[in-house]
Design a protein around this motif. Structure first.
Motif, PDB file in Angstrom:
ATOM      1  N   CYS A  15      34.741  41.427  28.340  1.00 20.97           N
ATOM      2  CA  CYS A  15      35.176  42.805  28.072  1.00 20.97           C
ATOM      3  C   CYS A  15      33.999  43.662  27.614  1.00 20.97           C
ATOM      4  O   CYS A  15      33.906  44.842  27.978  1.00 20.97           O
ATOM      5  N   LEU A  16      33.113  43.081  26.834  1.00 16.56           N
ATOM      6  CA  LEU A  16      31.945  43.820  26.353  1.00 16.56           C
ATOM      7  C   LEU A  16      31.071  44.267  27.519  1.00 16.56           C
ATOM      8  O   LEU A  16      30.630  45.419  27.569  1.00 16.56           O
ATOM      9  N   GLY A  37      26.453  51.729  20.344  1.00 12.93           N
ATOM     10  CA  GLY A  37      26.617  50.274  20.342  1.00 12.93           C
ATOM     11  C   GLY A  37      27.863  49.840  19.608  1.00 12.93           C
ATOM     12  O   GLY A  37      28.614  48.977  20.076  1.00 12.93           O
ATOM     13  N   MET A  38      28.103  50.450  18.457  1.00 18.93           N
ATOM     14  CA  MET A  38      29.304  50.118  17.681  1.00 18.93           C
ATOM     15  C   MET A  38      30.558  50.525  18.452  1.00 18.93           C
ATOM     16  O   MET A  38      31.557  49.813  18.442  1.00 18.93           O
ATOM     17  N   TRP A  39      30.524  51.666  19.110  1.00 19.16           N
ATOM     18  CA  TRP A  39      31.653  52.139  19.897  1.00 19.16           C
ATOM     19  C   TRP A  39      31.983  51.144  21.013  1.00 19.16           C
ATOM     20  O   TRP A  39      33.147  50.812  21.237  1.00 19.16           O
ATOM     21  N   ILE A  40      30.961  50.651  21.685  1.00 18.05           N
ATOM     22  CA  ILE A  40      31.178  49.705  22.782  1.00 18.05           C
ATOM     23  C   ILE A  40      31.776  48.396  22.250  1.00 18.05           C
ATOM     24  O   ILE A  40      32.712  47.846  22.831  1.00 18.05           O
ATOM     25  N   VAL A  46      39.120  45.896  20.994  1.00 12.38           N
ATOM     26  CA  VAL A  46      40.476  46.417  21.182  1.00 12.38           C
ATOM     27  C   VAL A  46      41.037  45.997  22.542  1.00 12.38           C
ATOM     28  O   VAL A  46      42.226  45.693  22.661  1.00 12.38           O
ATOM     29  N   ILE A  47      40.214  45.958  23.543  1.00 18.90           N
ATOM     30  CA  ILE A  47      40.677  45.571  24.877  1.00 18.90           C
ATOM     31  C   ILE A  47      40.854  44.059  24.987  1.00 18.90           C
ATOM     32  O   ILE A  47      41.816  43.570  25.591  1.00 18.90           O
ATOM     33  N   ILE A  51      44.410  40.919  25.747  1.00 16.17           N
ATOM     34  CA  ILE A  51      44.157  40.023  26.879  1.00 16.17           C
ATOM     35  C   ILE A  51      44.153  38.571  26.390  1.00 16.17           C
ATOM     36  O   ILE A  51      44.785  37.701  26.996  1.00 16.17           O
ATOM     37  N   SER A  52      43.469  38.309  25.291  1.00 11.86           N
ATOM     38  CA  SER A  52      43.429  36.958  24.720  1.00 11.86           C
ATOM     39  C   SER A  52      44.811  36.503  24.299  1.00 11.86           C
ATOM     40  O   SER A  52      45.179  35.342  24.479  1.00 11.86           O
ATOM     41  N   PHE A  53      45.589  37.406  23.738  1.00 16.14           N
ATOM     42  CA  PHE A  53      46.932  37.062  23.270  1.00 16.14           C
ATOM     43  C   PHE A  53      47.799  36.568  24.428  1.00 16.14           C
ATOM     44  O   PHE A  53      48.531  35.590  24.291  1.00 16.14           O
ATOM     45  N   VAL A  54      47.703  37.223  25.561  1.00 19.90           N
ATOM     46  CA  VAL A  54      48.530  36.852  26.709  1.00 19.90           C
ATOM     47  C   VAL A  54      47.941  35.658  27.468  1.00 19.90           C
ATOM     48  O   VAL A  54      48.638  34.692  27.758  1.00 19.90           O
TER      49      VAL A  54
END
Length: 99
Positions: A15-16, A37-40, A46-47, A51-54
């Motif tokens: 995702c990064l 950088g922090m924003w990315i 958040v994204i 995805i990991s949860f599912v």
């Protein structure tokens, strides 16, 4: 447990890379000043979380079973140590009463 962690880290890194590419392509807005950088990183977190949860549901269930088994073994060992200590205390008391 290590496998789940590595898989989760892999999803985050993926995702990064995607978010970084989309920010620099202009699809996502960039951060203000030096905060890009922090924003990315935050956007990738958040994204990647849902995805990991599912995607990792089965792996997370296997990891939780391992954790539960380990806790149960530790509880059983603790109880065995307590009962062993109680028997030793009872034997000491009984020996002191007969003296």
């Amino acid at each position: 447990m290590l496998r789940y962690t590595l898989m989760r880290l892999g999803i985050f890194v993926g995702c990064l890379v995607v978010v970084w590419g989309l920010v620099y392509a202009g699809v996502f807005p960039s951060g203000l000043g030096d905060s890009n950088g922090m924003w990315i990183i935050l956007l990738a977190l958040v994204i990647s979380a849902p995805i990991s949860f599912v995607v990792l549901r089965g792996e997370r269930d296997r990891a939780s079973v391992q954790v539960v088994n380990k806790v149960d073994r530790m509880k059983a060992n603790l109880e065995a140590n307590r009962s062993q200590e109680d028997r030793a205390d009872d034997a000491t008391r009984a020996q002191g009463q007969t003296s």
